[in-house]
Scaffold this motif. Structure first.
Motif, PDB file in Angstrom:
ATOM      1  N   ARG A   9      67.128   0.314   5.833  1.00 49.10           N
ATOM      2  CA  ARG A   9      67.694   1.465   6.075  1.00 49.10           C
ATOM      3  C   ARG A   9      66.970   2.356   6.956  1.00 49.10           C
ATOM      4  O   ARG A   9      65.741   2.826   6.586  1.00 49.10           O
ATOM      5  N   PRO A  10      67.520   2.861   8.335  1.00 50.42           N
ATOM      6  CA  PRO A  10      66.523   3.887   9.027  1.00 50.42           C
ATOM      7  C   PRO A  10      66.385   5.441   8.480  1.00 50.42           C
ATOM      8  O   PRO A  10      67.452   5.730   7.657  1.00 50.42           O
ATOM      9  N   THR A  11      65.317   5.883   8.754  1.00 47.01           N
ATOM     10  CA  THR A  11      65.064   7.099   8.120  1.00 47.01           C
ATOM     11  C   THR A  11      64.918   8.243   9.407  1.00 47.01           C
ATOM     12  O   THR A  11      64.704   7.640  10.520  1.00 47.01           O
ATOM     13  N   ASP A  12      64.888   9.477   9.290  1.00 46.11           N
ATOM     14  CA  ASP A  12      64.737  10.203  10.196  1.00 46.11           C
ATOM     15  C   ASP A  12      63.318  10.607  10.526  1.00 46.11           C
ATOM     16  O   ASP A  12      62.563  11.231   9.572  1.00 46.11           O
ATOM     17  N   VAL A  13      62.746  10.083  11.366  1.00 45.41           N
ATOM     18  CA  VAL A  13      61.287  10.234  11.807  1.00 45.41           C
ATOM     19  C   VAL A  13      61.084  10.837  12.768  1.00 45.41           C
ATOM     20  O   VAL A  13      61.783  10.402  14.184  1.00 45.41           O
ATOM     21  N   VAL A  58      49.892  16.615  28.150  1.00 49.03           N
ATOM     22  CA  VAL A  58      51.412  16.029  28.172  1.00 49.03           C
ATOM     23  C   VAL A  58      51.694  15.962  26.580  1.00 49.03           C
ATOM     24  O   VAL A  58      50.880  15.579  25.817  1.00 49.03           O
ATOM     25  N   MET A  59      52.897  16.342  26.196  1.00 49.81           N
ATOM     26  CA  MET A  59      53.589  16.112  24.863  1.00 49.81           C
ATOM     27  C   MET A  59      54.847  15.294  24.965  1.00 49.81           C
ATOM     28  O   MET A  59      55.616  15.559  25.879  1.00 49.81           O
ATOM     29  N   TYR A  60      54.708  14.275  24.323  1.00 53.06           N
ATOM     30  CA  TYR A  60      56.022  13.534  24.290  1.00 53.06           C
ATOM     31  C   TYR A  60      56.430  13.411  22.684  1.00 53.06           C
ATOM     32  O   TYR A  60      55.733  12.769  21.838  1.00 53.06           O
ATOM     33  N   GLN A  61      57.591  14.037  22.561  1.00 55.71           N
ATOM     34  CA  GLN A  61      58.027  13.839  21.207  1.00 55.71           C
ATOM     35  C   GLN A  61      59.410  12.945  21.235  1.00 55.71           C
ATOM     36  O   GLN A  61      60.274  13.058  22.223  1.00 55.71           O
ATOM     37  N   LEU A  62      59.309  12.275  20.100  1.00 51.45           N
ATOM     38  CA  LEU A  62      60.226  11.219  20.091  1.00 51.45           C
ATOM     39  C   LEU A  62      60.942  11.225  18.556  1.00 51.45           C
ATOM     40  O   LEU A  62      60.147  11.355  17.619  1.00 51.45           O
ATOM     41  N   ARG A  63      62.542  11.371  18.602  1.00 53.75           N
ATOM     42  CA  ARG A  63      62.916  11.399  17.209  1.00 53.75           C
ATOM     43  C   ARG A  63      63.635  10.014  17.035  1.00 53.75           C
ATOM     44  O   ARG A  63      64.469   9.917  18.032  1.00 53.75           O
ATOM     45  N   THR A  64      63.515   9.296  15.831  1.00 56.62           N
ATOM     46  CA  THR A  64      64.258   8.328  15.647  1.00 56.62           C
ATOM     47  C   THR A  64      64.981   8.008  14.566  1.00 56.62           C
ATOM     48  O   THR A  64      64.482   8.513  13.410  1.00 56.62           O
ATOM     49  N   LYS A  65      66.404   7.833  14.423  1.00 53.96           N
ATOM     50  CA  LYS A  65      67.243   7.799  13.186  1.00 53.96           C
ATOM     51  C   LYS A  65      68.370   7.011  13.501  1.00 53.96           C
ATOM     52  O   LYS A  65      68.385   6.345  14.703  1.00 53.96           O
ATOM     53  N   SER A  66      69.432   6.920  12.819  1.00 53.28           N
ATOM     54  CA  SER A  66      70.527   6.187  12.874  1.00 53.28           C
ATOM     55  C   SER A  66      71.744   7.066  12.935  1.00 53.28           C
ATOM     56  O   SER A  66      71.843   7.881  12.269  1.00 53.28           O
ATOM     57  N   GLY A  67      72.354   7.192  13.974  1.00 49.10           N
ATOM     58  CA  GLY A  67      73.743   7.905  14.269  1.00 49.10           C
ATOM     59  C   GLY A  67      73.338   9.175  15.270  1.00 49.10           C
ATOM     60  O   GLY A  67      72.426   9.148  16.002  1.00 49.10           O
ATOM     61  N   SER A  76      57.472  17.576  13.290  1.00 46.75           N
ATOM     62  CA  SER A  76      57.152  16.343  13.257  1.00 46.75           C
ATOM     63  C   SER A  76      56.386  15.599  11.896  1.00 46.75           C
ATOM     64  O   SER A  76      55.855  16.381  11.427  1.00 46.75           O
ATOM     65  N   ASP A  77      56.970  14.383  11.884  1.00 44.12           N
ATOM     66  CA  ASP A  77      56.239  13.730  10.728  1.00 44.12           C
ATOM     67  C   ASP A  77      54.810  13.116  11.116  1.00 44.12           C
ATOM     68  O   ASP A  77      53.920  13.007  10.239  1.00 44.12           O
ATOM     69  N   VAL A  78      54.860  12.602  12.304  1.00 44.22           N
ATOM     70  CA  VAL A  78      53.626  12.031  12.612  1.00 44.22           C
ATOM     71  C   VAL A  78      53.080  12.777  13.982  1.00 44.22           C
ATOM     72  O   VAL A  78      53.899  12.778  14.874  1.00 44.22           O
ATOM     73  N   LEU A  79      51.820  13.131  13.972  1.00 47.52           N
ATOM     74  CA  LEU A  79      51.183  13.600  15.423  1.00 47.52           C
ATOM     75  C   LEU A  79      50.224  12.811  15.792  1.00 47.52           C
ATOM     76  O   LEU A  79      49.370  12.476  14.988  1.00 47.52           O
ATOM     77  N   VAL A  80      50.261  12.155  16.785  1.00 43.40           N
ATOM     78  CA  VAL A  80      49.096  11.399  17.447  1.00 43.40           C
ATOM     79  C   VAL A  80      48.668  12.285  18.594  1.00 43.40           C
ATOM     80  O   VAL A  80      49.105  12.677  19.604  1.00 43.40           O
ATOM     81  N   ALA A  81      47.212  12.664  18.248  1.00 43.55           N
ATOM     82  CA  ALA A  81      46.481  13.430  19.178  1.00 43.55           C
ATOM     83  C   ALA A  81      45.361  12.543  19.914  1.00 43.55           C
ATOM     84  O   ALA A  81      44.343  12.085  19.275  1.00 43.55           O
ATOM     85  N   LEU A  82      45.517  12.351  21.175  1.00 43.17           N
ATOM     86  CA  LEU A  82      44.786  11.522  21.651  1.00 43.17           C
ATOM     87  C   LEU A  82      43.538  12.323  22.348  1.00 43.17           C
ATOM     88  O   LEU A  82      42.419  11.660  22.620  1.00 43.17           O
ATOM     89  N   ASN A  83      43.605  13.711  22.151  1.00 40.71           N
ATOM     90  CA  ASN A  83      42.275  14.600  22.674  1.00 40.71           C
ATOM     91  C   ASN A  83      42.468  15.858  21.840  1.00 40.71           C
ATOM     92  O   ASN A  83      43.452  16.455  21.189  1.00 40.71           O
ATOM     93  N   ASN A  84      41.425  16.610  21.849  1.00 46.03           N
ATOM     94  CA  ASN A  84      41.263  17.803  21.138  1.00 46.03           C
ATOM     95  C   ASN A  84      41.982  18.724  21.897  1.00 46.03           C
ATOM     96  O   ASN A  84      42.828  19.832  20.932  1.00 46.03           O
ATOM     97  N   GLN A  85      42.202  18.993  23.099  1.00 42.98           N
ATOM     98  CA  GLN A  85      43.004  20.052  23.716  1.00 42.98           C
ATOM     99  C   GLN A  85      44.549  19.731  23.490  1.00 42.98           C
ATOM    100  O   GLN A  85      45.048  20.803  23.050  1.00 42.98           O
ATOM    101  N   VAL A 210      60.518   3.720   9.844  1.00 43.89           N
ATOM    102  CA  VAL A 210      61.494   4.107  10.968  1.00 43.89           C
ATOM    103  C   VAL A 210      62.830   3.122  10.729  1.00 43.89           C
ATOM    104  O   VAL A 210      63.786   3.276  11.144  1.00 43.89           O
ATOM    105  N   GLY A 211      62.639   1.945   9.970  1.00 44.37           N
ATOM    106  CA  GLY A 211      63.561   1.228   9.502  1.00 44.37           C
ATOM    107  C   GLY A 211      64.280   0.358  10.980  1.00 44.37           C
ATOM    108  O   GLY A 211      63.720   0.304  11.722  1.00 44.37           O
ATOM    109  N   SER A 212      65.295  -0.358  10.581  1.00 44.76           N
ATOM    110  CA  SER A 212      66.268  -0.867  11.706  1.00 44.76           C
ATOM    111  C   SER A 212      67.551  -0.975  11.314  1.00 44.76           C
ATOM    112  O   SER A 212      68.143  -0.780  10.320  1.00 44.76           O
TER     113      SER A 212
END
Lengths: 598, 298
Positions: A9-13, A58-67, A76-85, A210-212
């Motif tokens: 079951r996909p969830t809203d991430v 640069v910021m890239y936000q991505l929401r994944t769910k079903s429907g 956001s549920d998960v933040l990926v920070a590649l640098n401090n800035q 994220v489910g499938s």
């Protein structure tokens, strides 16, 4: 390493990746979009770019769910920070209890008990992966071989959201096949290294799934600009003249590649003035024509937009709005060109202003734009927005069999001859338009006030009649089709609060409305697709069922509110700001709640 | 067996019902009648041609010709004509306008028309002044400099009451430098030569510029019919218009102006043919269904 099976079951991430532009942040986001789409999930993205040629955050936000997905998500549920800035600039929207995955080679975030941190020494791990294949590649290749930083990050992130690694392995195999087996192996190993590093830190904790969705649905993954182009092609576009400008250039690039196969021409002009001039020439020659620009370019086109209105030449002008005045915030989003689109003219001539609201909608709104230009023989300004134009979303493919192409009214055989009246005063205001090459249809089009033959005339009587005829077309449009250009959402019947909005805010306003309905409030939303002429009748019908009204828009002074005041007697509250960011649904919900509770 | 003779058009067939609004003695009358003759000589079907103009006295010309016309805005003749020709290569497209329209407000479009080289004939009626706005300095005006101390006519040249502070431009030398593929100069008081130049320009495949001295008797008392009669000469028969250096040398003498065809670049590539090649390469391959399928989420 045992891998948890993805839940069915996909969830809203909501994932947010921040890092240095030009160093793979966008690539990482794009790969995730592709992999999640492959899992059958529905994706909605928002990207914000620096204005620098290279570098900047640069910021890239991505929401994944079903429907149905209406927004890129507020927190956001998960933040990926590649640098401090990037962490400093875009790290503020992590939800309480959210996850931070950070590049521990670059920085150490301050301790915060409201989140769970995962340290990933991404550069160190990637270098080690490169070292493993060092002896297998030639010296020249080794020099140019980047350490697989993104792949380490990809593995870590996929593991963190419980996504399977196999599709990623397959993807890496495909992308790096050209570079040889050792490079493929290095990347697949890096993928697992990233995943393992995260898995060791997860322990017993739960992380998002994220489910499938294994059922096959027809979907396409496109940006707003791409959908706009396909709408234009569907409506029979045959000529495009343009001049590069952020964030509209992608439209010209797409059409330059694709339009010749549909028998069309694309010319990159020397400036926006020439771009629109070329379109007017082509349209006078009988072919549907379009240009695309952003606010600064639209400013330069104003004089000829008026010519198109006065001389009754069909043309579509796309304005992909960007932030700020003058050069302003060229890579950010805004709805700040409404006034220019609506009022930008010396004296007055008729025009149509449409606003696209989503990646799915922009296809159909572009079809409408070309059809309306051809039907009513006038300029049509189609407003898009940076956030919508550059967003990648999964949407159902448009049902192209439902596209109808409207052609401009041509003279009947009997109308042609020495007495042919190009500007015949008709009850609809629409006159037959002869195209060059038609015997007996000869006339000179002109911006000078003219009689029905097109001959220059300056008498008050002719001036009045001619102008009334041209503006009558706008009345005809509203009578014939006004109700088709608004969409209503939320509760039917009497409501406590109604929101009026236009353009790319549709998703977030719908989301806010739905949440408030769920919480027990009676609320509704009217979304305008046609701005000028303003469909006053359906707006009034909406207004009478709303106890209070709120006008929401992404500009400094409340331009839609001003335009509504000019055209209606409604009283309403307004909510507007213009700082380069799109609204979140919580921004709208908070404002609606404020009104509902006072 | 019958053969159909090609339809012939006399110069009169191109005359519309509208009477020109120009002042008596305006050089543009000469341009208009030379154009009628040239169109007739070239056998151009009036239903298959468009005259595009900008704004100015001379830009009213399309209305006086019984054909399709596009009287547009100031300075945009060339982009409009280029778009039209690109969309409808089957049409004969002629651009007309004045020196202000073509060399000042619209001057930025000329080098781009040169590099695109569309099959358009551009006729500039150069009267060395702004006539419609009643006599201001134009980019080709030849006025005394402020430093010369010469007195100006107080009734004319009101934006340069003490003389000019700027040099004028030389459209012919400029056109040769940009490699406009057909560059010629005419004079409205040499009607036969002018008609012949126009006809050659219309027949030329590619972008052609004909700058015609077309004196304004109302607002320019300096560059008059008499002035140009004494300051022009016919391009010598020995001149080779395909010799770019010779053409440039011929054009830069500002005491005596050559009339005739000054420069030609016949085999220059052009945007109309290139676009046709492009459409032919992908002929009929466009399928929206396939285009959408390329974006299918897998």
């Amino acid at each position: 390493m045992p891998q948890k099976k993805p839940t069915a079951r996909p969830t809203d991430v909501v994932l947010r990746i921040v890092g240095e532009s030009g160093e793979g942040t966008v690539t990482l986001g794009d790969v995730l979009v592709e992999l999640f789409t492959g899992l059958g999930l529905d994706i909605y993205t928002f990207q914000t770019f620096p204005a620098e040629i290279k570098g900047g955050t640069v910021m890239y936000q991505l929401r994944t769910k079903s429907g149905v997905t209406l927004s890129p998500g507020d927190v956001s549920d998960v933040l990926v920070a590649l640098n401090n800035q990037g962490f400093g600039l875009f790290g503020d929207n992590l939800r309480s209890g959210g996850i931070l995955l950070y590049n521990s080679d670059a920085f150490s975030p301050p301790v915060d008990p409201t989140r769970t941190d995962y340290a990933l020494p991404i550069t160190t791990l990637a270098r080690a992966e490169k070292d493993k294949v060092r002896h297998e590649v030639s010296g020249e290749q080794l020099k140019r071989l980047p350490a697989p930083v993104n792949t380490v990050g990809l593995g870590a992130l996929l593991r963190l959201v419980n996504a399977p690694l196999e599709p990623a392995e397959e993807y890496l195999g495909r992308v790096f096949a050209r570079k040889g087996e050792a490079i493929v192996r290095m990347n697949i190993s890096a993928l697992h290294t990233g995943a393992t590093c995260v898995a060791e830190q997860i322990g017993d904790r739960e992380t998002p799934h994220v489910g499938s969705r294994p059922d096959h649905r027809d979907r396409i993954m496109v940006t707003g600009n791409q959908m706009l182009c396909m709408g234009a092609i569907a409506a029979g576009l045959k000529f495009f003249g343009g001049y590069p400008i952020t964030p509209a250039s992608e439209i010209m690039e797409f059409l330059a590649k694709e339009l010749p196969a549909f028998g069309g021409n694309v010319i990159q002009a020397e400036d926006e003035i020439a771009a629109l001039g070329m379109c007017l020439g082509a349209s006078f020659g009988g072919v549907p024509s379009m240009t695309a620009t952003s606010g600064p370019g639209l400013s330069l086109m104003v004089e000829q937009i008026n010519l198109a209105g006065q001389a009754e030449i069909p043309v579509v002008i796309v304005d992909v709005q960007r932030g700020g005045a003058s050069t302003g915030l060229p890579t950010k989003t805004s709805q700040g060109d409404l006034n220019l689109a609506v009022y930008g003219v010396h004296n007055e001539s008729p025009r149509i202003v449409l606003a696209a609201s989503s990646v799915g909608d922009v296809f159909w709104t572009t079809v409408e734009a070309i059809n309306l230009a051809e039907t009513y023989q006038c300029p049509v300004i189609l407003l898009s927005e940076q956030a919508l134009a550059t967003r990648r979303s999964t949407v159902p493919p448009p049902m192209i069999e439902r596209v109808t192409v409207k052609e401009r009214l041509k003279p009947a055989e009997a109308d042609l001859g020495p007495e042919f009246k190009r500007y015949l005063d008709t009850s609809s205001g629409v006159s037959p338009m002869a195209i060059p090459g038609t015997p007996g249809g000869m006339y000179t089009t002109t911006g000078i006030e003219h009689n029905e033959f097109g001959d220059p005339t300056y008498t008050p009587d002719t001036a009045t009649k001619a102008r009334n005829k041209r503006f009558r077309k706008m009345d005809t449009l509203l009578v014939e089709r006004g109700h088709e250009f608004v969409r209503t959402w939320g509760d039917a019947g009497k409501v406590e609060l109604g929101v009026i909005a236009f353009g790319a805010t549709e998703g977030v306003v719908r989301e806010a409305t739905e949440r408030l309905r769920y919480a027990g409030h009676l609320v509704a939303h009217l979304h305008l697709r046609l701005i000028r002429p303003l469909p006053v009748a359906p707006i009034n019908e909406f207004a009478v069922r709303c106890k209070r009204l709120l006008v929401v828009e992404l500009n400094y002074s409340g331009q839609l509110a001003g335009w509504l005041r000019v055209n209606t007697d409604m009283t309403f509250e307004t909510f507007h700001r213009d700082d380069g960011r799109p609204f979140s649904s919580h921004d709208i919900e908070d404002e609606m709640l404020r009104i509902l509770s006072d | 067996m019958s053969t159909t003779a090609p339809v012939q058009f006399t110069p009169k067939d191109y005359k519309s019902d509208l009477a020109p609004i120009w002042c008596p003695g305006c050089g543009d009358f000469g341009v208009l009648s030379a154009l009628f003759k040239a169109l007739s000589a070239c056998g151009v079907d009036p239903t298959k041609m468009v005259i595009v103009s900008g704004i100015g006295c001379s830009s009213r010309l399309p209305g006086f010709v019984a054909t399709y016309g596009f009287h547009s805005v100031h300075g945009r003749v060339l982009p409009i004509a280029t778009g039209l020709k690109a969309a409808r290569p089957d049409l004969t497209v002629i651009g007309v306008g004045g020196d202000g329209d073509g060399y000042s407000i619209g001057g930025g479009h000329l080098p781009h028309a040169a590099r695109r080289n569309p099959d358009i004939t551009y006729l500039v009626m150069n009267n060395n002044t702004y006539g419609l706005t009643k006599g201001q300095v134009s980019p080709t005006s030849m006025l005394p400099l402020v430093s010369s101390g010469q007195k100006m006519d107080p009734k004319r040249w009101k934006t340069t009451p003490y003389g000019t502070t700027e040099d004028s431009i030389d459209p012919i030398a400029q056109a040769i430098a940009w490699d406009i593929s057909f560059v010629a100069r005419g004079f409205s008081y040499k009607p036969n030569q002018l008609a012949d130049i126009f006809a050659q320009a219309i027949r030329h495949k590619g972008f052609s510029l004909v700058d015609t001295f077309s004196p304004c008797p109302t607002f320019n008392q300096e560059q008059t019919e008499e002035f140009y009669k004494s300051r022009t000469f016919d391009v010598p028969e020995t001149h080779d218009p395909t010799d770019r250096s010779a053409a440039f040398a011929l054009s830069v003498n500002h005491d005596n102006y050559p009339l005739g065809i000054i420069y030609k670049h016949d085999d220059k590539p052009n945007i109309i043919d290139e676009q046709a090649h492009l459409r032919a390469r992908f002929d009929g391959q466009g399928s929206l269904q396939e285009l959408l399928a390329r974006f299918a989420a897998k």
